[in-house]
Design an enzyme around this catalytic site. Sequence first.
Site, PDB file in Angstrom:
ATOM      1  N   LYS A 150      37.638  45.731  38.741  1.00  0.00           N
ATOM      2  CA  LYS A 150      38.179  44.496  38.386  1.00  0.00           C
ATOM      3  C   LYS A 150      37.360  43.456  39.089  1.00  0.00           C
ATOM      4  O   LYS A 150      37.044  42.307  38.854  1.00  0.00           O
ATOM      5  CB  LYS A 150      39.399  44.181  38.205  1.00  0.00           C
TER       6      LYS A 150
ATOM      7  N   ASN B 117      45.717  40.006  42.831  1.00  0.00           N
ATOM      8  CA  ASN B 117      44.120  40.609  42.069  1.00  0.00           C
ATOM      9  C   ASN B 117      43.354  40.578  43.457  1.00  0.00           C
ATOM     10  O   ASN B 117      43.782  40.128  44.574  1.00  0.00           O
ATOM     11  CB  ASN B 117      43.680  39.196  41.357  1.00  0.00           C
TER      12      ASN B 117
ATOM     13  N   ASN C  47      33.285  34.898  37.541  1.00  0.00           N
ATOM     14  CA  ASN C  47      33.844  33.740  37.953  1.00  0.00           C
ATOM     15  C   ASN C  47      33.095  32.812  38.808  1.00  0.00           C
ATOM     16  O   ASN C  47      33.273  31.449  38.594  1.00  0.00           O
ATOM     17  CB  ASN C  47      35.340  34.138  38.749  1.00  0.00           C
TER      18      ASN C  47
HETATM   19  P1  NAD Z   1      51.391  31.438  40.840  1.00  0.00           P
HETATM   20  O1  NAD Z   1      50.711  30.741  41.726  1.00  0.00           O
HETATM   21  O2  NAD Z   1      51.749  31.333  39.516  1.00  0.00           O
HETATM   22  O3  NAD Z   1      52.802  32.228  41.273  1.00  0.00           O
HETATM   23  C1  NAD Z   1      53.058  32.601  42.652  1.00  0.00           C
HETATM   24  C2  NAD Z   1      54.368  32.040  43.402  1.00  0.00           C
HETATM   25  O4  NAD Z   1      54.538  32.776  44.429  1.00  0.00           O
HETATM   26  C3  NAD Z   1      54.141  30.764  43.459  1.00  0.00           C
HETATM   27  O5  NAD Z   1      55.588  30.186  42.498  1.00  0.00           O
HETATM   28  C4  NAD Z   1      54.512  30.518  44.658  1.00  0.00           C
HETATM   29  O6  NAD Z   1      55.276  29.280  45.213  1.00  0.00           O
HETATM   30  C5  NAD Z   1      55.298  31.774  45.328  1.00  0.00           C
HETATM   31  N1  NAD Z   1      55.076  31.977  46.836  1.00  0.00           N
HETATM   32  C6  NAD Z   1      54.081  32.272  47.590  1.00  0.00           C
HETATM   33  N2  NAD Z   1      54.449  32.463  48.509  1.00  0.00           N
HETATM   34  C7  NAD Z   1      55.871  32.666  48.657  1.00  0.00           C
HETATM   35  C8  NAD Z   1      56.829  32.859  49.855  1.00  0.00           C
HETATM   36  N3  NAD Z   1      56.590  33.054  50.877  1.00  0.00           N
HETATM   37  N4  NAD Z   1      58.233  32.697  49.422  1.00  0.00           N
HETATM   38  C9  NAD Z   1      58.554  32.526  48.071  1.00  0.00           C
HETATM   39  N5  NAD Z   1      57.576  32.293  47.166  1.00  0.00           N
HETATM   40  C10 NAD Z   1      56.271  32.282  47.568  1.00  0.00           C
HETATM   41  O7  NAD Z   1      50.383  32.969  40.698  1.00  0.00           O
HETATM   42  P2  NAD Z   1      50.140  34.020  39.584  1.00  0.00           P
HETATM   43  O8  NAD Z   1      49.453  33.345  38.489  1.00  0.00           O
HETATM   44  O9  NAD Z   1      51.517  34.546  39.001  1.00  0.00           O
HETATM   45  O10 NAD Z   1      49.351  35.133  40.257  1.00  0.00           O
HETATM   46  C11 NAD Z   1      49.967  36.095  41.194  1.00  0.00           C
HETATM   47  C12 NAD Z   1      48.834  37.132  41.276  1.00  0.00           C
HETATM   48  O11 NAD Z   1      48.635  37.893  40.164  1.00  0.00           O
HETATM   49  C13 NAD Z   1      47.404  36.527  41.781  1.00  0.00           C
HETATM   50  O12 NAD Z   1      47.020  37.410  42.661  1.00  0.00           O
HETATM   51  C14 NAD Z   1      46.860  36.374  40.362  1.00  0.00           C
HETATM   52  O13 NAD Z   1      45.326  36.569  40.514  1.00  0.00           O
HETATM   53  C15 NAD Z   1      47.234  37.759  39.549  1.00  0.00           C
HETATM   54  N6  NAD Z   1      47.217  37.620  38.206  1.00  0.00           N
HETATM   55  C16 NAD Z   1      47.592  36.389  37.611  1.00  0.00           C
HETATM   56  C17 NAD Z   1      47.629  36.467  36.198  1.00  0.00           C
HETATM   57  C18 NAD Z   1      47.958  35.453  35.249  1.00  0.00           C
HETATM   58  O14 NAD Z   1      47.577  35.401  34.138  1.00  0.00           O
HETATM   59  N7  NAD Z   1      48.664  34.415  35.827  1.00  0.00           N
HETATM   60  C19 NAD Z   1      46.868  37.618  35.592  1.00  0.00           C
HETATM   61  C20 NAD Z   1      46.488  38.589  36.301  1.00  0.00           C
HETATM   62  C21 NAD Z   1      46.401  38.523  37.675  1.00  0.00           C
HETATM   63  O1  KPL Z   2      39.407  38.077  34.736  1.00  0.00           O
HETATM   64  C1  KPL Z   2      38.702  37.386  34.511  1.00  0.00           C
HETATM   65  C2  KPL Z   2      39.321  35.973  35.195  1.00  0.00           C
HETATM   66  O2  KPL Z   2      38.759  34.976  34.674  1.00  0.00           O
HETATM   67  O3  KPL Z   2      39.856  36.043  36.191  1.00  0.00           O
HETATM   68  C3  KPL Z   2      37.841  37.455  33.490  1.00  0.00           C
HETATM   69  C4  KPL Z   2      36.840  36.285  33.347  1.00  0.00           C
HETATM   70  C5  KPL Z   2      38.245  38.175  32.201  1.00  0.00           C
HETATM   71  C6  KPL Z   2      36.724  38.355  34.281  1.00  0.00           C
HETATM   72  O4  KPL Z   2      35.954  37.753  35.372  1.00  0.00           O
END
Ligand code: NAD
Ligand code: KPL
Length: 303
Positions: free
Chosen positions: A182, A103, A190
């Site tokens: 985004k 993100n 946020n």
């Molecule tokens: P998370 O913290 O759940 O997972 C990340 C994983 O990466 C962890 O298990 C961590 O241990 C692993 N990791 C980090 N460095 C590592 C390394 N060097 N070697 C091996 N593993 C390693 O994160 P997430 O929620 O899946 O988010 C990932 C990205 O996606 C973020 O940028 C987040 O903002 C974005 N995102 C997440 C969601 C969501 O719903 N979770 C939705 C949209 C966007």
């Molecule tokens: O993307 C979001 C987040 O919680 O990270 C929303 C709240 C939908 C927008 O900022």
Amino acid sequence: MTWHILGAGSLGSLWATRLARVGLPVTLLLRDAERLAAYHDAGGLTLVENGREQRLAISAQTVDASDPIRRLLLACKAYDALAAVDAIAHRLTADAELILLQNGLGSQQQVTERLPGARCILASSTEGAYRDGPFRVVFAGRGTTWLGDPYHPAPPAWLAELTQAGIPHAWSDQIQSRLWRKLAINCAINPLTVLHDCRNGELDAHQDEVAGLCTELGGLLHACGQDEAAAGLFEEVQRVIQATAANSSSMRQDVGAGRRTEISYLLGHACAEGLRQGVPLPRLTALLQSLQAHLRARGLPDT
Ligand code: NAD
Ligand code: KPL
């Protein structure tokens, strides 16, 4: 071709389980031998979807294994992306492709500069997932993942595998614009939900603050050549606030759980870009300083 997935967290596991359950080859890349042993003890990755659980014994190895990687889904947080890529760089083939799921903005540039020969596909996802236990992921919100490559507009052939796996996606020739849009929405919502300690919908009581931030964000987007991302930003932010009124923003959830935030790749990136472009951003800068002080007061990193 194998899908190597670095980061068996929320989104990485959501992708891994959906790809593996239709028979596509997937290998998880885990941090070290201890985590690999814990994974084997768990017996695989469990996907919880619509209240049903499915455990998949997906193959896994540590990042420092030696077999080559041609396709990598980088599914870690933005602040871990560069170090993660450093850990596997020696394994990437000359024609390697990476999908960057982070993100915000800033980490993608760090990765592409670190790997000038690799194709880096940028992603922006509206899917939602969280972990309810070790190596367990709950599919919490339907959405789409936009994918694009600012340097090579042709979509890769493996998008068909995403379709086969039921992973909703769309190829975008404007991926930077999507990421900026985004980021701007995240910056307007946020941090305020953290500082006012409120759900998204309660920002209705802080409309003037939201409007002021959107004005500055719009100016910044124009200065960065992102006119499309700037169009109707305040109206879109209001729409998102209404549509997600009952939700806690991801940043508020992180702070509440004592987790590091991605502040440097969201509000921090916006402020840094303002400085680079010579665009004064007094409200965003004051917001960044308040948020950093708030994080420090809770013992959390302020970057
Ligand atoms: P998370 O913290 O759940 O997972 C990340 C994983 O990466 C962890 O298990 C961590 O241990 C692993 N990791 C980090 N460095 C590592 C390394 N060097 N070697 C091996 N593993 C390693 O994160 P997430 O929620 O899946 O988010 C990932 C990205 O996606 C973020 O940028 C987040 O903002 C974005 N995102 C997440 C969601 C969501 O719903 N979770 C939705 C949209 C966007
Ligand atoms: O993307 C979001 C987040 O919680 O990270 C929303 C709240 C939908 C927008 O900022």
